[in-house]
Design an enzyme around this catalytic site. Structure first.
Site, PDB file in Angstrom:
ATOM      1  N   TYR A  48      43.059  32.390  29.013  1.00  0.00           N
ATOM      2  CA  TYR A  48      42.954  31.841  30.361  1.00  0.00           C
ATOM      3  C   TYR A  48      41.586  31.176  30.571  1.00  0.00           C
ATOM      4  O   TYR A  48      41.488  30.067  31.092  1.00  0.00           O
ATOM      5  CB  TYR A  48      43.159  32.959  31.372  1.00  0.00           C
ATOM      6  N   ASP A  49      40.542  31.878  30.148  1.00  0.00           N
ATOM      7  CA  ASP A  49      39.195  31.316  30.299  1.00  0.00           C
ATOM      8  C   ASP A  49      39.049  30.023  29.517  1.00  0.00           C
ATOM      9  O   ASP A  49      38.396  29.070  29.973  1.00  0.00           O
ATOM     10  CB  ASP A  49      38.148  32.328  29.820  1.00  0.00           C
ATOM     11  N   SER A  94      36.623  32.915  44.068  1.00  0.00           N
ATOM     12  CA  SER A  94      36.608  33.310  42.672  1.00  0.00           C
ATOM     13  C   SER A  94      35.227  32.976  42.119  1.00  0.00           C
ATOM     14  O   SER A  94      34.329  32.578  42.856  1.00  0.00           O
ATOM     15  CB  SER A  94      37.707  32.560  41.919  1.00  0.00           C
ATOM     16  N   LYS A 130      31.064  43.201  35.876  1.00  0.00           N
ATOM     17  CA  LYS A 130      32.283  42.632  36.463  1.00  0.00           C
ATOM     18  C   LYS A 130      33.435  43.603  36.214  1.00  0.00           C
ATOM     19  O   LYS A 130      33.967  43.689  35.115  1.00  0.00           O
ATOM     20  CB  LYS A 130      32.580  41.263  35.842  1.00  0.00           C
ATOM     21  N   GLU A 187      35.805  45.928  44.432  1.00  0.00           N
ATOM     22  CA  GLU A 187      36.882  46.030  43.454  1.00  0.00           C
ATOM     23  C   GLU A 187      37.439  47.440  43.439  1.00  0.00           C
ATOM     24  O   GLU A 187      36.687  48.421  43.338  1.00  0.00           O
ATOM     25  CB  GLU A 187      36.347  45.669  42.061  1.00  0.00           C
TER      26      GLU A 187
END
Length: 695
Positions: A48-49, A94, A130, A187
């Site tokens: 995806y990145d 994002s 993260k 989160e």
């Protein structure tokens, strides 16, 4: 996908770059929906990145080709049904990604350029792990928790207040020194040991087991029964704010300290760093300790510490300029590729999928991976029966990185991409300079007509509850729904439901009620629902904003067939809409069968005019063009300020332009403004109108 496996960006022509951006936009949008909305991703974090990284690099080389549905201006996916929707007072953004030291150093340099900081000025950063979980926003009013929501698409999320109240790390009340209105974001996650214990209990009870801790946390928060959520071991790390009625701190580091004082948990590995080098040192330190942490992380986030600088930096469409996520390297493994299957999408695109011998990578069993297109298969020389190296960075089905040639079976033959559609037998064609191969069957192809109907009722389009993919497939097969307007005629065919399995009187009544509730729809959702190529959520909203009504939009698209017309000039002059998107829009409205569908829908629906959000800004709703060199703020900062105040920024001057802001060196745009009697402002006049120079 990595750049070395594709046509090098330096070798792309404008035409091939536009085609590649189109492919990337569609593929990334699909993965966003699977990840954020369904908790069922199909590609690895690394894959995806890599898609986003290639998209961004192409956009940097060809800025005129940036699409209005570009992944660089989108966040997440629309909220799922089953929960009430919450509109975030401030968008939940994002983050842009960094993959190496050079990316991080460029991030710091970019901030310095934007703020025009001298080299002697310290650029302090805060570095935070993260967390690989589910983003949530908590809103406190009069120091009591009143709302908890998911990120959703960044603008609208799901109301999961009752479920978030069960998370022990989340305070129900705040102390007296907290603001009257305070939003904190963070989160929700599950520790690894708790994840394995939960899966063991699920398996013993004969229930679904989760693929990884992130999916377990997301699935637990999306329970309609909050008692189930309460039984799951969930935790919350706080790391940012949304709307507040009063300032909380002057720096992000002090803000984190205040959060801890108020009872929130802040990641203990967070650190204030004097510069980018210190932040990178923490990255290496945490990467080494990562395997021993009790929770999953997939990188380090760097944030500008000074909050006044964060405010000046603002955001691009999907991400703040003042923060970036530095991702960790991917994990790899070897497995057998049994066969390559072909999926046909709603636009006719044929997507090859690798069917793999199931293998565990980083604790997750994977068995399928997208191969993207025929060119990638050829470049990597991927064959059925090959042993392949697969890669993942987080928690999902991986990408195929390469082939282990030494293990290739004797007699192996190169893969031959099908020349005919596996769904309808129509010829497969490939447009010049486009990597995607498509079925030419159009509406006669069941895969395309079916997928267009699924898209029409999807959450980001008409969002008809009870009319999901399976129902669309069944109704389409039986001829109940052939065109979109047939959905709104189902009330006239109720007798045909009597013998349908699963459709009792109550379920039919609920479905028809959901359909009736969607007879009125906003213009941007309607445009998106039409399924025009290259018209995603972002540019559907952009088109709605610029044309206001469906009749005006439709008439303009028809008039724009004449590329010498003012209608065409206006269309391609919309900031972010270029010739490629215009071509697809014009082609859609030029097709007679599409015109018939639109007429049919117009008889069934009320399409609401686009309403601009109210604002007391003097430039709200105005169209602004910047030209020349600005001296007291950068062009990017000026554009960001204009958009934040409700203005539309255009790349070209027309009779519909309200203001042209001209700095030294202004050329043809200033001249055209004078010819059209458009108001021409100096930079000082612009700053006076919009609140003065940056502090």
């Amino acid at each position: 996908m990595t750049d070395q496996n594709l046509v090098p960006i330096a070798e792309l022509t404008p035409e091939s770059a536009a085609a590649e951006l189109q492919r990337l936009s569609a593929e990334i949008a699909k993965h966003d929906q699977l990840y954020h909305q369904q908790d069922a991703p199909e590609v690895s974090d690394a894959a995806y990145d890599a898609l986003r990284q290639r998209n961004d690099a192409i956009e940097q080389r060809f800025p005129d080709l940036v699409r209005t549905d570009s992944p660089s201006i989108k966040v997440g996916a629309a909220p799922a049904s089953g929960f009430a929707k919450v509109t975030h007072a401030q968008p939940m953004l994002s983050l842009a990604n960094a993959f190496d030291r050079d990316d991080v150093n460029e991030f710091a340099a970019r901030i310095r350029r934007f703020l025009n900081l001298p080299e002697t000025e310290t650029l302090e950063l805060v570095a935070e792990p993260k967390i690989d979980g589910l983003s949530a926003s908590l809103r406190y009013e009069n120091r009591k928790l009143v709302t908890g929501a998911t990120r959703g698409d960044g603008a609208v999320g799901e109301d999961i207040t009752a479920n978030l109240r069960t998370v022990a790390d989340i305070p129900q009340t705040l102390p007296d020194d907290a603001p009257d209105v305070f939003e904190v974001r963070g989160e929700v996650y599950m520790r690894r040991d708790e994840f394995f214990a939960l899966n063991q209990r699920q398996e013993e009870a004969g229930n679904k087991v989760f693929a990884n801790p992130r999916n377990a946390a997301a699935g637990s928060l999306r329970q309609l029964d909050s008692r189930i959520t309460a039984s799951r071991p969930l935790h919350f790390f706080a790391y940012s704010t949304g709307e507040t009625s009063a300032p909380v701190a002057q720096s992000h580091w002090d803000f984190l300290a205040r959060l801890k004082d108020w009872g929130f948990t802040v990641n203990p590995l967070s650190r204030r760093c004097a510069d980018a080098d210190a932040a990178l040192a923490l990255y290496e330190e945490v990467a080494t300790a990562r395997a021993g942490l009790p929770y999953d992380i997939d990188g380090i986030v760097y944030k500008v510490n000074r909050l006044d600088w964060q405010s000046r930096l603002g955001m691009v469409s999907r991400a703040p300029r003042w923060a970036i996520a530095h991702k960790f390297a991917a994990e790899q493994a070897q497995t057998l590729l049994h066969r390559i299957s072909i999926q046909v999408g709603r636009t006719g695109a044929l997507t090859p999928v690798a069917e793999l011998e199931p293998i565990t990578v980083g604790g997750v069993v994977v068995s399928r991976a997208t191969l993207h297109n025929a060119d990638e298969i050829a470049r990597k020389d991927i064959r059925q029966g090959d042993t392949v190296i697969i890669q993942r960075a987080g928690d999902v089905i991986p990408q195929v990185v390469s082939v282990v040639i030494d293990k290739r079976p004797a007699g192996s033959q190169p893969y031959e991409f099908p020349t005919h559609c596996p769904e309808c037998g129509s010829i497969v064609a490939q447009e010049e300079d486009e990597v995607v191969r498509r079925c030419t069957g159009g509406l006669v192809c069941p895969a395309q007509s079916l997928e267009k109907l699924k898209h029409f009722v999807s959450r980001n389009a008409f969002d008809i509850e009870g009319l999901g993919s399976k129902s669309i497939e069944a109704f389409s097969t039986d001829g109940l729904i052939v065109t979109p307007a047939d959905i709104f005629r189902l009330k006239d065919r109720q007798t045909e439901f009597a013998e349908r399995e699963g459709w009792g009187e109550q379920s039919l009544r609920n479905l028809l009620a959901s359909i009736e509730a969607r007879r009125t729809i906003s213009l941007d959702r309607f445009i998106f629902a039409l399924g025009v190529r290259q018209v995603g959520q972002a540019n559907a909203r952009l088109l709605a904003r610029n044309y206001g009504t469906f009749d005006a939009f439709r008439a303009a698209m028809i008039a724009a067939r004449d590329t010498e017309s003012e209608a065409y000039a206006t269309l391609i002059g919309i900031d972010g809409v270029g010739p490629s998107v215009a071509t697809d829009l014009i082609a859609f409205f030029a097709e007679q069968h599409n015109e018939t569908v639109l007429d049919d829908l117009a008889d069934q629906l009320t399409i609401e005019d686009f309403v601009q959000a109210e604002s007391d800004s003097p430039i709200a709703g105005k169209t602004v063009v910047f030209t020349g060199t600005l001296e007291r703020m950068t062009r990017n900062e000026a554009k960001a300020r204009a958009e934040s105040m409700g203005a539309k920024v255009s790349g070209s001057v027309s009779a519909k332009t309200d203001y042209v802001v001209a700095g030294p060196g202004a050329g043809s745009k200033a001249k055209k403004a004078a010819e059209l009697n458009v108001a021409l402002l100096s930079e000082d006049e612009w700053l006076s109108m919009t609140g003065g120079p940056p502090q």
